[in-house]
Motif scaffolding. Structure first.
Motif, PDB file in Angstrom:
ATOM      1  N   UNK A 151       0.796  -1.230   0.000  1.00  0.00           N
ATOM      2  CA  UNK A 151       0.000   0.000   0.000  1.00  0.00           C
ATOM      3  C   UNK A 151       0.824   1.274   0.000  1.00  0.00           C
ATOM      4  N   UNK A 152       2.156   1.162   0.162  1.00  0.00           N
ATOM      5  CA  UNK A 152       3.000   2.346   0.019  1.00  0.00           C
ATOM      6  C   UNK A 152       3.035   2.853  -1.420  1.00  0.00           C
ATOM      7  N   UNK A 153       2.595   1.999  -2.362  1.00  0.00           N
ATOM      8  CA  UNK A 153       2.741   2.333  -3.783  1.00  0.00           C
ATOM      9  C   UNK A 153       1.986   3.607  -4.163  1.00  0.00           C
ATOM     10  N   UNK A 154       0.884   3.891  -3.486  1.00  0.00           N
ATOM     11  CA  UNK A 154       0.120   5.083  -3.846  1.00  0.00           C
ATOM     12  C   UNK A 154       0.943   6.349  -3.652  1.00  0.00           C
ATOM     13  N   UNK A 155       1.704   6.388  -2.572  1.00  0.00           N
ATOM     14  CA  UNK A 155       2.561   7.543  -2.339  1.00  0.00           C
ATOM     15  C   UNK A 155       3.814   7.493  -3.207  1.00  0.00           C
ATOM     16  N   UNK A 156       4.397   6.303  -3.325  1.00  0.00           N
ATOM     17  CA  UNK A 156       5.657   6.168  -4.043  1.00  0.00           C
ATOM     18  C   UNK A 156       5.495   6.466  -5.535  1.00  0.00           C
ATOM     19  N   UNK A 157       4.324   6.152  -6.086  1.00  0.00           N
ATOM     20  CA  UNK A 157       4.101   6.341  -7.524  1.00  0.00           C
ATOM     21  C   UNK A 157       3.260   7.575  -7.840  1.00  0.00           C
ATOM     22  N   UNK A 158       3.067   8.445  -6.866  1.00  0.00           N
ATOM     23  CA  UNK A 158       2.139   9.557  -7.060  1.00  0.00           C
ATOM     24  C   UNK A 158       2.555  10.509  -8.178  1.00  0.00           C
ATOM     25  N   UNK A 159       3.864  10.676  -8.412  1.00  0.00           N
ATOM     26  CA  UNK A 159       4.320  11.627  -9.424  1.00  0.00           C
ATOM     27  C   UNK A 159       4.020  11.174 -10.846  1.00  0.00           C
ATOM     28  N   UNK A 160       3.805   9.863 -11.035  1.00  0.00           N
ATOM     29  CA  UNK A 160       3.526   9.363 -12.385  1.00  0.00           C
ATOM     30  C   UNK A 160       2.094   8.841 -12.538  1.00  0.00           C
ATOM     31  N   UNK A 161       1.315   8.913 -11.481  1.00  0.00           N
ATOM     32  CA  UNK A 161      -0.044   8.366 -11.519  1.00  0.00           C
ATOM     33  C   UNK A 161      -1.040   9.394 -12.062  1.00  0.00           C
ATOM     34  N   UNK A 162      -1.731   9.082 -13.172  1.00  0.00           N
ATOM     35  CA  UNK A 162      -2.753   9.992 -13.706  1.00  0.00           C
ATOM     36  C   UNK A 162      -3.858  10.233 -12.687  1.00  0.00           C
ATOM     37  N   UNK A 163      -4.455  11.397 -12.718  1.00  0.00           N
ATOM     38  CA  UNK A 163      -5.492  11.742 -11.745  1.00  0.00           C
ATOM     39  C   UNK A 163      -6.699  10.815 -11.813  1.00  0.00           C
ATOM     40  N   UNK A 164      -6.972  10.280 -12.998  1.00  0.00           N
ATOM     41  CA  UNK A 164      -8.145   9.409 -13.151  1.00  0.00           C
ATOM     42  C   UNK A 164      -7.769   7.922 -13.127  1.00  0.00           C
ATOM     43  N   UNK A 165      -6.587   7.604 -12.599  1.00  0.00           N
ATOM     44  CA  UNK A 165      -6.081   6.229 -12.564  1.00  0.00           C
ATOM     45  C   UNK A 165      -6.951   5.329 -11.693  1.00  0.00           C
ATOM     46  N   UNK A 166      -7.421   5.865 -10.580  1.00  0.00           N
ATOM     47  CA  UNK A 166      -8.248   5.152  -9.594  1.00  0.00           C
ATOM     48  C   UNK A 166      -7.536   3.880  -9.117  1.00  0.00           C
ATOM     49  N   UNK A 167      -6.429   4.095  -8.403  1.00  0.00           N
ATOM     50  CA  UNK A 167      -5.609   2.992  -7.899  1.00  0.00           C
ATOM     51  C   UNK A 167      -6.404   2.133  -6.922  1.00  0.00           C
TER      52      UNK A 167
END
Length: 476
Positions: free
Chosen positions: A311-327
């Protein structure tokens, strides 16, 4: 320390009483006994009071080492600032590093360690060995101290189940404590799954293969993983071991029992992932130093549907995650109707561990720092900084949650009592960091068969079981 023999029946009774039926009970792990006296090298203790229940010396310096990874160190600086506000006469210092063992291990040996250490990352200190060498402080005094928010409630009673158990390592003490609830599983983009692929999250392995086939037809890989850290595959495979064979399979792994890695359930899980590899549904590569970042970036850019992650991935990948990705995170699919545990079984242990070295000059201050970390305001700050679920009960009640955290919370709720923990991963770090890592590195490239993978892990478990230096837990 030697080996610790455990009465399993008594352990289960204690676990049930504590509401820990989701956790493999480990006898002495169920509570932490008083331990540890202070060496001459430590700073003089201060006077205990309601305001200072651990007796921290008001002007004793404090040094904190934080792993500079997916969480960064800003969340920890918040606590260090709390400490400085409370102990204004003390000099406080916080250092961030990506190599905890490299930086701290020599100081443990020398007898001049920091006062509190975030033992995380790819190069952590081996807790079992450090305990055996009497290099860590028993944190029972902290756990039995009044909590920051309510003096009538002990620190231990503010923590979610599993935190204390994970930190005992088969001893009568408690030597490492985690601050976040980590949810492992198959992470994905809800937008890609439901809109691009027009599919639902697969609840069975046949459905998983069908989703991967549909993705391949669109030029998208069903899976990817960090080739430089193939041990990440455990984050998806572990709950499947339990699902397929029941708790007895993963508990046999914990206790290094002969045949644990040759169980039919283990074989069926390896065979399932072998099919992903054989059908070329897996995007390989990402072998560099930042393999996990490379993998996550490829995933957020739409090159793969599923990744094994925490669950750390949401923070770790935030710079490349599109706003509508819906992780989102999904529980591991069921293999077939013979599975012993239901779909929704979840691998969700406490994560991001901290320890206080035994020869720290200000061990009382190190424990006080952790007492502050377990305050609701520090726990809420942790969530706000890194989008991770704190282990402090009720800390984020009423807050609006980002997609990944919201999905994690729903997965935990859906799992109920069907939450599993890999104690062997924590107790025998070499088995995870080296043996399992090497096996999966070859297996996911198709260079190792299912039988070879199982045989190699079985030999690794046998080697560790025979090692006289192993801090081992046995059940009876």
């Amino acid at each position: 320390m030697g080996f610790t023999s455990v009465n399993r029946r008594d352990a289960m009774k204690r676990a049930a009483a504590a509401g820990l039926l989701a956790v493999p009970a480990v006898g002495a792990l169920a509570s932490c006994a008083t331990g540890g006296d202070d060496g001459d090298e430590k700073a003089e203790k201060g006077k205990k009071s309601k305001k200072n229940p651990l007796g921290v010396k008001e002007d004793a310096a404090l040094q904190v080492y934080i792993f500079n990874g997916g969480y960064g160190d800003k969340y920890a600086q918040y606590v260090t600032d709390m400490y400085q506000d409370r102990f204004s006469k003390a000099d406080t210092e916080q250092k961030a590093t990506e190599k905890i063992a490299t930086q701290v291990q020599p100081r443990l040996v020398k007898g001049d360690p920091p006062d509190v250490v975030n033992n995380s990352g790819a190069e952590p200190i081996h807790p079992g060995k450090a305990i055996k060498n009497e290099q860590l402080t028993d944190l029972t005094e902290l756990l039995d101290a009044p909590s920051w928010d309510d003096p009538d409630v002990k620190v231990r009673d503010t923590l979610v189940p599993g935190v204390v158990q994970m930190g005992a390592f088969g001893t009568d003490g408690c030597y490492q404590l985690n601050i976040a609830s980590t949810v492992y599983g198959n992470w994905y983009s809800e937008k890609m799954l439901t809109e691009t692929l027009e599919a639902e999250y697969p609840k069975t392995w046949d459905e998983m293969l069908a989703v991967c086939k549909k993705a391949k037809a669109k030029g998208i890989h069903g899976w990817t993983y960090p080739g430089g850290h193939p041990r990440y595959m455990l984050f998806s495979m572990f709950a499947m071991f339990a699902q397929a064979g029941g708790r007895e399979v993963i508990e046999a792994m914990d206790y290094l029992e002969p045949g644990a890695w040759k169980h039919d359930a283990v074989k069926s899980v390896f065979e399932a992932f072998e099919e992903l590899v054989a059908k070329k549904y897996v995007l390989t590569g990402f072998d560099g130093k930042e393999a996990h970042i490379e993998m996550q970036t490829a995933w957020t850019k739409g090159k793969a549907v599923f990744v094994p992650d925490g669950s750390w991935v949401e923070n770790e990948a935030k710079d490349t995650t599109p706003k509508d990705f819906r992780m989102a995170v999904g529980a591991t699919p069921s293999l077939d109707k013979s599975d012993k545990m239901p779909f929704g079984t979840l691998y969700a242990p406490p994560g991001e561990p901290f320890m206080v070295p035994a020869k720290a000059k200000n061990a009382q201050g190190g424990m006080e720092w952790l007492r502050m970390m377990y305050s609701k305001k520090a726990a809420r700050n942790l969530f706000e900084e890194v989008s991770s679920i704190p282990v402090v009960k009720g800390a984020i009640d009423g807050l609006k949650l980002p997609p990944g955290v919201d999905s994690s919370q729903k997965a935990i709720k859906a799992a109920g009592k069907n939450i599993v923990l890999a104690f062997w991963k924590e107790w025998y770090r070499d088995m995870f960091e080296a043996d399992y890592n090497n096996v999966m590195g070859k297996f996911m490239l198709g260079d190792m068969s299912v039988k070879q993978a199982m045989d190699t892990m079985e030999k690794a478990a046998a080697r560790i079981a025979k090692d006289p230096d192993t801090q081992r837990v046995e059940r009876s």
